[in-house]
Motif scaffolding. Structure first.
Motif, mmCIF file in Angstrom:
data_model
loop_
_atom_site.group_PDB
_atom_site.id
_atom_site.type_symbol
_atom_site.label_atom_id
_atom_site.label_comp_id
_atom_site.label_asym_id
_atom_site.label_seq_id
_atom_site.Cartn_x
_atom_site.Cartn_y
_atom_site.Cartn_z
ATOM 1 N N LEU A 132 36.288 -19.138 -10.124
ATOM 2 C CA LEU A 132 36.526 -17.932 -9.635
ATOM 3 C C LEU A 132 37.354 -17.976 -8.229
ATOM 4 C CD1 LEU A 132 34.873 -17.070 -12.380
ATOM 5 C CD2 LEU A 132 33.887 -15.411 -10.922
ATOM 6 N N HIS A 133 38.319 -17.363 -7.985
ATOM 7 C CA HIS A 133 39.003 -17.277 -6.835
ATOM 8 C C HIS A 133 38.663 -15.762 -6.278
ATOM 9 C CE1 HIS A 133 42.283 -16.742 -3.911
ATOM 10 N NE2 HIS A 133 41.796 -17.829 -3.334
ATOM 11 N N VAL A 134 38.235 -15.687 -5.128
ATOM 12 C CA VAL A 134 37.802 -14.341 -4.615
ATOM 13 C C VAL A 134 38.708 -14.233 -3.236
ATOM 14 C CG1 VAL A 134 36.265 -12.736 -3.253
ATOM 15 C CG2 VAL A 134 35.536 -14.326 -5.228
ATOM 16 N N ASP A 135 39.725 -12.982 -3.238
ATOM 17 C CA ASP A 135 40.434 -12.981 -2.007
ATOM 18 C C ASP A 135 40.572 -11.610 -1.575
ATOM 19 O OD1 ASP A 135 43.108 -14.616 -0.642
ATOM 20 O OD2 ASP A 135 43.084 -12.236 -0.459
ATOM 21 N N MET A 136 40.266 -11.299 -0.406
ATOM 22 C CA MET A 136 40.073 -9.968 0.141
ATOM 23 C C MET A 136 41.515 -9.125 0.204
ATOM 24 S SD MET A 136 36.864 -9.851 0.535
ATOM 25 C CE MET A 136 36.854 -8.128 1.309
ATOM 26 N N GLY A 187 40.369 -13.939 -9.243
ATOM 27 C CA GLY A 187 41.206 -14.498 -10.406
ATOM 28 C C GLY A 187 40.031 -15.704 -11.011
ATOM 29 N N ILE A 188 40.157 -15.535 -12.147
ATOM 30 C CA ILE A 188 39.474 -16.495 -13.159
ATOM 31 C C ILE A 188 40.203 -17.582 -13.767
ATOM 32 C CG2 ILE A 188 38.010 -16.640 -15.341
ATOM 33 C CD1 ILE A 188 37.627 -13.367 -14.554
ATOM 34 N N LYS A 231 43.341 -19.326 -8.627
ATOM 35 C CA LYS A 231 43.939 -18.978 -7.143
ATOM 36 C C LYS A 231 45.374 -18.160 -7.777
ATOM 37 C CE LYS A 231 45.672 -19.527 -2.915
ATOM 38 N NZ LYS A 231 45.379 -19.092 -1.689
ATOM 39 N N LEU A 232 45.968 -18.547 -8.594
ATOM 40 C CA LEU A 232 47.271 -17.831 -9.002
ATOM 41 C C LEU A 232 46.891 -16.314 -9.755
ATOM 42 C CD1 LEU A 232 49.514 -20.329 -9.973
ATOM 43 C CD2 LEU A 232 49.851 -19.059 -7.930
ATOM 44 N N ALA A 233 45.565 -16.611 -10.373
ATOM 45 C CA ALA A 233 45.336 -15.326 -11.358
ATOM 46 C C ALA A 233 44.991 -14.276 -10.380
ATOM 47 C CB ALA A 233 44.155 -15.634 -11.999
ATOM 48 N N THR A 234 44.561 -14.422 -8.929
ATOM 49 C CA THR A 234 44.123 -13.369 -8.059
ATOM 50 C C THR A 234 45.304 -12.553 -7.812
ATOM 51 O OG1 THR A 234 42.393 -14.929 -7.031
ATOM 52 C CG2 THR A 234 42.823 -13.037 -5.941
ATOM 53 N N GLY A 235 46.432 -13.112 -7.420
ATOM 54 C CA GLY A 235 47.489 -12.129 -7.103
ATOM 55 C C GLY A 235 47.901 -11.352 -8.170
ATOM 56 N N PHE A 287 41.775 -10.854 -12.848
ATOM 57 C CA PHE A 287 42.573 -11.192 -13.921
ATOM 58 C C PHE A 287 42.479 -12.554 -14.233
ATOM 59 C CE2 PHE A 287 46.611 -12.981 -15.177
ATOM 60 C CZ PHE A 287 47.453 -11.709 -15.885
ATOM 61 N N ARG A 288 42.438 -12.976 -15.619
ATOM 62 C CA ARG A 288 42.081 -14.343 -16.244
ATOM 63 C C ARG A 288 43.386 -15.066 -16.487
ATOM 64 N NH1 ARG A 288 38.268 -16.133 -21.139
ATOM 65 N NH2 ARG A 288 36.762 -14.467 -20.738
ATOM 66 N N LEU A 289 43.673 -16.188 -15.866
ATOM 67 C CA LEU A 289 44.771 -17.061 -16.228
ATOM 68 C C LEU A 289 44.134 -18.600 -16.556
ATOM 69 C CD1 LEU A 289 47.895 -17.521 -16.173
ATOM 70 C CD2 LEU A 289 47.545 -18.274 -13.725
ATOM 71 N N THR A 290 44.569 -18.770 -17.931
ATOM 72 C CA THR A 290 44.233 -20.127 -18.767
ATOM 73 C C THR A 290 45.281 -20.888 -19.018
ATOM 74 O OG1 THR A 290 43.685 -19.189 -20.658
ATOM 75 C CG2 THR A 290 41.950 -19.089 -19.288
ATOM 76 N N TYR A 291 44.893 -22.160 -19.591
ATOM 77 C CA TYR A 291 45.764 -22.884 -20.299
ATOM 78 C C TYR A 291 46.744 -22.156 -21.220
ATOM 79 C CZ TYR A 291 44.287 -27.064 -17.896
ATOM 80 O OH TYR A 291 44.033 -28.078 -16.759
#
Ligand code: TTP
Ligand code: MG
Length: 340
Positions: free
Chosen positions: A6-10, A139-140, A148-152, A160-164
């Motif tokens: 998981l990527h957390v960004d304020m 982002g997940i 990291k890209l999912a967070t945007g 937001f979830r982004l997988t293969y």
């Protein structure tokens, strides 16, 4: 149980922190930068989402921001306040059942074992909000790049979830500089080679690209475009890779003897930071922003890892010699990069 990153960004981090003490400004375009005077030289640290609608973004001169958005409220930077908020946020994340890797003052990766990463993400948002009254996006992904890209795509305040499985549907048609690690220079170089989209890069033969851009970089770029990256979240404390200092001059420096003196001064300051951190520098980089606003860098390797103030200062001055153009200067910066 599955391993998720998981990527957390304020969200609009420092603008959001400022709004906590100035709630009456909520909903207005806010620009934080310099000392808050847009007639002076300085750059935008962050713009609130309302101000971004006017084309104001981080790194832009304050005066340009004022032109694009004359009604914006300009606030000066209060670093300590944001650092305190950051400490609270990271502390809150560490209370969760996760491995936490701090990535910057407003973002972190969490390694989580769960069958419901969305629920975990919502729990993160709830706790951060309870502790700080601030929103974050989560982002997940199956690895750090995806997360990291999912967070945007989750911003603001979303998940937001982004997988293969979804990678190419979400990113395939996008330009290569959406990828984390590809900047505008590399993207331009790639499009010069006929590679414009993420999908095109992903389908490029790594060996062919290696021949064109280098044996390490080529295959690495293809891997990025395929969404492949490490999924190991590392909780060892964040260690800065460099220290830097910079000065924006209210009036351009036209005399290059003065430029040299200022670089020496910044070099000494940075060297003192290196000493204070009990680290050793291996490389010194000088940044020159010419008037009106083009920025260039040149670096100098140190003969050996060192915290010697003289040596670092001299390396900075030597790096300055690599600048052939002696045009008027609006900003100087010196960065010392630490050994491994
Ligand atoms: P970001 O997370 O890139 O931006 P943000 O939090 O303002 O907005 P977003 O919701 O899109 O994440 O950067 C975090 C903070 O770092 C930002 O509030 C201000 C600071 N910052 C600078 O001071 N200078 C910069 O050039 C950038 C990019 C960020
Ligand atoms: Mg942010």
């Amino acid at each position: 149980m599955t391993h998720w990153v998981l990527h957390v960004d304020m969200d609009q981090f420092i603008a959001a922190v400022e709004l906590l003490r100035r709630p009456e400004l909520r909903g207005l375009p806010i620009v934080v930068g310099g000392d808050g005077d847009p007639t002076k030289r300085g750059v935008v640290s962050t713009a609130s989402y309302e101000a971004r609608e006017f084309g104001v973004h981080s790194g832009m001169p304050l005066r340009t921001a004022a032109k694009r958005c004359p009604d914006a409220v300009f606030l000066g930077v209060d670093r300590e306040l944001y650092e305190a908020a950051s400490v609270t946020i990271m502390g809150t994340l560490r209370e969760l059942d996760a491995v936490v890797e701090v990535l910057g003052w407003d973002e972190a990766f969490l390694g989580v074992e769960t069958d419901d990463p969305e629920a975990f993400a919502r729990e993160i948002q709830r706790r951060v909000r309870a502790a700080t009254d601030l929103d974050c996006s989560v982002g997940i992904g199956e690895n750090k790049l995806q997360a990291k890209l999912a967070t945007g795509f989750g911003k603001p305040a979303g998940v937001f979830r982004l997988t293969y499985a979804s990678w190419f549907a979400v990113l395939g048609a996008r330009p290569t500089d959406v990828l984390w690690g590809i900047g505008s220079k590399t993207a331009k170089r790639l499009s010069g080679l006929g590679i414009s989209s993420v999908l095109e890069l992903a389908q490029t033969d790594p060996r062919a690209l290696a021949a064109l851009v280098g044996p390490t970089t080529g295959p690495w770029l293809v891997q990025l475009a395929q969404g492949r990256a490490s999924s190991t979240v590392d909780s060892s404390p964040y260690v800065a890779r460099s220290r830097s200092r910079e000065t924006t001059f209210q009036q351009n420096l036209e005399d290059w003897d003065r430029v040299r003196d200022e670089v020496a001064l910044l070099g000494r300051r940075v060297a003192q930071d290196v000493v204070q951190e009990q680290r050793r520098a291996v490389h010194v980089v000088v940044k020159v922003r010419y008037a009106p606003f083009d920025t260039h860098t040149h670096g100098r390797a140190l003969a050996a890892p060192t915290s010697d103030v003289e040596a670092i200062e001299q390396a900075a001055v030597a790096a300055l010699d690599a600048f052939n153009e002696r045009r008027p200067v609006r900003l100087l910066g010196v960065r010392a990069e630490f050994e491994g």
